[in-house]
Structures are given as C-alpha cells and as structure tokens.
Design a protein around this motif. Structure first.
Motif, PDB file in Angstrom:
ATOM      1  N   UNK A   4       0.828  -1.218   0.000  1.00 45.89           N
ATOM      2  CA  UNK A   4       0.000   0.000   0.000  1.00 45.89           C
ATOM      3  C   UNK A   4       0.856   1.259   0.000  1.00 45.89           C
ATOM      4  N   UNK A   5       1.931   1.242   0.785  1.00 48.14           N
ATOM      5  CA  UNK A   5       2.826   2.401   0.820  1.00 48.14           C
ATOM      6  C   UNK A   5       3.555   2.570  -0.502  1.00 48.14           C
ATOM      7  N   UNK A   6       3.960   1.462  -1.105  1.00 52.40           N
ATOM      8  CA  UNK A   6       4.643   1.504  -2.406  1.00 52.40           C
ATOM      9  C   UNK A   6       3.699   2.077  -3.467  1.00 52.40           C
ATOM     10  N   UNK A   7       2.464   1.602  -3.484  1.00 55.53           N
ATOM     11  CA  UNK A   7       1.486   2.084  -4.469  1.00 55.53           C
ATOM     12  C   UNK A   7       1.282   3.592  -4.350  1.00 55.53           C
ATOM     13  N   UNK A   8       1.137   4.073  -3.105  1.00 52.11           N
ATOM     14  CA  UNK A   8       0.955   5.511  -2.889  1.00 52.11           C
ATOM     15  C   UNK A   8       2.184   6.297  -3.342  1.00 52.11           C
ATOM     16  N   UNK A   9       3.373   5.756  -3.094  1.00 54.20           N
ATOM     17  CA  UNK A   9       4.607   6.445  -3.486  1.00 54.20           C
ATOM     18  C   UNK A   9       4.754   6.490  -5.009  1.00 54.20           C
ATOM     19  N   UNK A  10       4.360   5.420  -5.692  1.00 50.07           N
ATOM     20  CA  UNK A  10       4.390   5.425  -7.165  1.00 50.07           C
ATOM     21  C   UNK A  10       3.438   6.492  -7.700  1.00 50.07           C
ATOM     22  N   UNK A  11       2.247   6.563  -7.130  1.00 54.03           N
ATOM     23  CA  UNK A  11       1.269   7.571  -7.578  1.00 54.03           C
ATOM     24  C   UNK A  11       1.789   8.985  -7.322  1.00 54.03           C
ATOM     25  N   UNK A  12       2.425   9.184  -6.181  1.00 51.69           N
ATOM     26  CA  UNK A  12       3.000  10.497  -5.870  1.00 51.69           C
ATOM     27  C   UNK A  12       4.085  10.871  -6.882  1.00 51.69           C
ATOM     28  N   UNK A  13       4.912   9.899  -7.251  1.00 54.03           N
ATOM     29  CA  UNK A  13       5.959  10.151  -8.249  1.00 54.03           C
ATOM     30  C   UNK A  13       5.349  10.472  -9.609  1.00 54.03           C
ATOM     31  N   UNK A  14       4.298   9.754  -9.984  1.00 49.04           N
ATOM     32  CA  UNK A  14       3.641   9.977 -11.278  1.00 49.04           C
ATOM     33  C   UNK A  14       3.044  11.377 -11.373  1.00 49.04           C
ATOM     34  N   UNK A  15       2.632  11.925 -10.244  1.00 53.85           N
ATOM     35  CA  UNK A  15       2.009  13.254 -10.233  1.00 53.85           C
ATOM     36  C   UNK A  15       2.969  14.358 -10.639  1.00 53.85           C
ATOM     37  N   UNK A  16       4.254  14.046 -10.763  1.00 54.78           N
ATOM     38  CA  UNK A  16       5.250  15.059 -11.144  1.00 54.78           C
ATOM     39  C   UNK A  16       5.223  15.386 -12.636  1.00 54.78           C
ATOM     40  N   UNK A  17       4.489  14.627 -13.450  1.00 55.63           N
ATOM     41  CA  UNK A  17       4.458  14.944 -14.883  1.00 55.63           C
ATOM     42  C   UNK A  17       3.847  16.327 -15.095  1.00 55.63           C
ATOM     43  N   UNK A  18       4.332  16.993 -16.126  1.00 55.47           N
ATOM     44  CA  UNK A  18       3.835  18.333 -16.451  1.00 55.47           C
ATOM     45  C   UNK A  18       3.231  18.267 -17.847  1.00 55.47           C
ATOM     46  N   UNK A  19       1.927  18.392 -17.919  1.00 54.52           N
ATOM     47  CA  UNK A  19       1.233  18.364 -19.212  1.00 54.52           C
ATOM     48  C   UNK A  19       1.200  19.767 -19.810  1.00 54.52           C
ATOM     49  N   UNK A  20       1.087  19.870 -21.123  1.00 54.29           N
ATOM     50  CA  UNK A  20       1.055  21.185 -21.770  1.00 54.29           C
ATOM     51  C   UNK A  20      -0.120  22.047 -21.285  1.00 54.29           C
ATOM     52  N   UNK A  21       0.036  23.357 -21.434  1.00 51.78           N
ATOM     53  CA  UNK A  21      -1.035  24.286 -21.073  1.00 51.78           C
ATOM     54  C   UNK A  21      -2.314  23.911 -21.795  1.00 51.78           C
ATOM     55  N   UNK A  22      -3.428  24.056 -21.095  1.00 50.83           N
ATOM     56  CA  UNK A  22      -4.730  23.759 -21.690  1.00 50.83           C
ATOM     57  C   UNK A  22      -5.196  22.337 -21.446  1.00 50.83           C
ATOM     58  N   UNK A  23      -4.316  21.490 -20.920  1.00 46.50           N
ATOM     59  CA  UNK A  23      -4.679  20.112 -20.611  1.00 46.50           C
ATOM     60  C   UNK A  23      -4.761  19.989 -19.097  1.00 46.50           C
ATOM     61  N   UNK A  24      -5.814  19.364 -18.624  1.00 45.81           N
ATOM     62  CA  UNK A  24      -6.003  19.218 -17.185  1.00 45.81           C
ATOM     63  C   UNK A  24      -4.816  18.517 -16.551  1.00 45.81           C
ATOM     64  N   UNK A  25      -4.532  18.856 -15.302  1.00 46.23           N
ATOM     65  CA  UNK A  25      -3.432  18.222 -14.551  1.00 46.23           C
ATOM     66  C   UNK A  25      -3.741  16.740 -14.360  1.00 46.23           C
ATOM     67  N   UNK A  26      -2.705  15.919 -14.453  1.00 50.84           N
ATOM     68  CA  UNK A  26      -2.840  14.490 -14.225  1.00 50.84           C
ATOM     69  C   UNK A  26      -3.182  14.249 -12.765  1.00 50.84           C
ATOM     70  N   UNK A  27      -4.271  13.527 -12.510  1.00 56.50           N
ATOM     71  CA  UNK A  27      -4.604  13.122 -11.150  1.00 56.50           C
ATOM     72  C   UNK A  27      -4.074  11.708 -10.951  1.00 56.50           C
ATOM     73  N   UNK A  28      -3.678  11.374  -9.734  1.00 58.23           N
ATOM     74  CA  UNK A  28      -3.029  10.088  -9.473  1.00 58.23           C
ATOM     75  C   UNK A  28      -3.502   9.507  -8.147  1.00 58.23           C
ATOM     76  N   UNK A  29      -3.706   8.191  -8.130  1.00 58.30           N
ATOM     77  CA  UNK A  29      -4.028   7.492  -6.893  1.00 58.30           C
ATOM     78  C   UNK A  29      -3.231   6.200  -6.828  1.00 58.30           C
ATOM     79  N   UNK A  30      -2.957   5.772  -5.617  1.00 57.58           N
ATOM     80  CA  UNK A  30      -2.238   4.529  -5.405  1.00 57.58           C
ATOM     81  C   UNK A  30      -3.156   3.324  -5.332  1.00 57.58           C
ATOM     82  N   UNK A  31      -4.416   3.534  -5.581  1.00 57.10           N
ATOM     83  CA  UNK A  31      -5.420   2.468  -5.541  1.00 57.10           C
ATOM     84  C   UNK A  31      -6.357   2.606  -6.729  1.00 57.10           C
ATOM     85  N   UNK A  32      -7.155   1.581  -6.978  1.00 55.88           N
ATOM     86  CA  UNK A  32      -8.149   1.642  -8.048  1.00 55.88           C
ATOM     87  C   UNK A  32      -9.306   2.504  -7.543  1.00 55.88           C
ATOM     88  N   UNK A  33      -9.536   3.655  -8.164  1.00 54.94           N
ATOM     89  CA  UNK A  33     -10.583   4.558  -7.675  1.00 54.94           C
ATOM     90  C   UNK A  33     -11.970   4.130  -8.150  1.00 54.94           C
TER      91      UNK A  33
END
Length: 149
Positions: A4-33
């Motif tokens: 569970x801690x690993x999954x959350x840490x992977x999701x936190x790392x994934x949240x660092x992506x930067x998408x181009x302007x005009x595209x919604x920010x990537x949301x991330x979870x460590x579990x199946x939402x």
C-alpha cells in the motif's frame, strides 16, 4: 515491503508529470478509484514474488498501473496519452516514476524499496471504468526490496 505504501509512493511520483497548457493536470491514486478525473493514473493489480534472495532478503513486486484519458476527441486524447507514455520528457510517466529511484546508492521511493523500473507499456486501447469510456494503457512497474520489511 508494504504494497500500500509503495502504491501511494508510485502515484506520488507519477504526479510530477507536467502536461502542456490547456490540458487538465494528471490526477493520481495509489489504488483503483471508484471514479476518475481524467487524465488519471492509478496503481491496479500487483503480483509478489517472495524470496528472490535467501532469508527474506529480497522480494519482487510487479505492479500493473493504468493511465486513462478522456475521449472527448479521439485524436487529441491519443496524443495526450502518447505524451504520457513517452520514454522521456516532462510529460513522461516513465521519467517521473523512475526519478523516484533516488541518487545512486539511495533507496527508491523515499526508502520504501531498493529499486524500481518501469519495464513496459501494454494494453493501449479503450477502457471502461465506472461506466465511462476512456482511451488508456497499462504500465508495468517492477519494484524490489527487502522481504522482511
């Protein structure tokens, strides 16, 4: 290792992506939402191979993670997905997640694992999640660490 801690840490790392302007920010979870706000990355199923080294010295976890993008415009959606699946760059999930490996000699994911590797992308297709259709893909991530922790 605590999955569970690993999954959350992977999701936190994934949240660092930067998408181009005009595209919604990537949301991330460590579990199946239950529901997603696209674009969305989450850690899904995983397998564990115990005892890769003697005396519980090393276990290996393999996570199947998914990234889902809204299909409001099929061509634009696939371009966004392609940028997230790139091997490098500010929009790359691989680059963002592997940045959590830390410096040489450091433990990965803030000390939760010995190392990790985004091994491959698969399943580039339409997905249904909570009754909504998305274009998406899976990333397979291998994490190794101490089995007795």
């Amino acid at each position: 290792m605590q999955p569970s801690l690993i999954r959350d840490a992977i999701a936190e790392a994934a949240a660092a992506v930067v998408l181009p302007d005009g595209i919604a920010k990537l949301t991330c979870t460590g579990h199946v939402p239950d529901a997603v706000v696209a674009p969305h990355f989450f850690c899904g199923e995983y397998t564990t191979t115990f005892d890769r080294a003697m005396r519980r010295a090393l276990d290996e976890l393999e996570f199947t993670c998914r990234v889902l993008v809204s299909r409001t415009d099929d061509r634009a959606s696939q371009r966004i997905l392609d940028s997230l699946l790139a091997g490098s760059g500010t929009t790359s999930l691989k680059a963002a997640i592997e940045a959590a490996r830390g410096a040489p000699g450091d433990y990965a994911l803030g000390g939760l694992a010995h190392d990790l590797h985004v091994m491959r992308m698969q399943g580039y297709r339409w997905y249904e999640h909570a009754g909504v259709q998305y274009v998406g893909a899976e990333l397979i991530i291998k994490v190794i660490g101490e089995g007795s922790a």
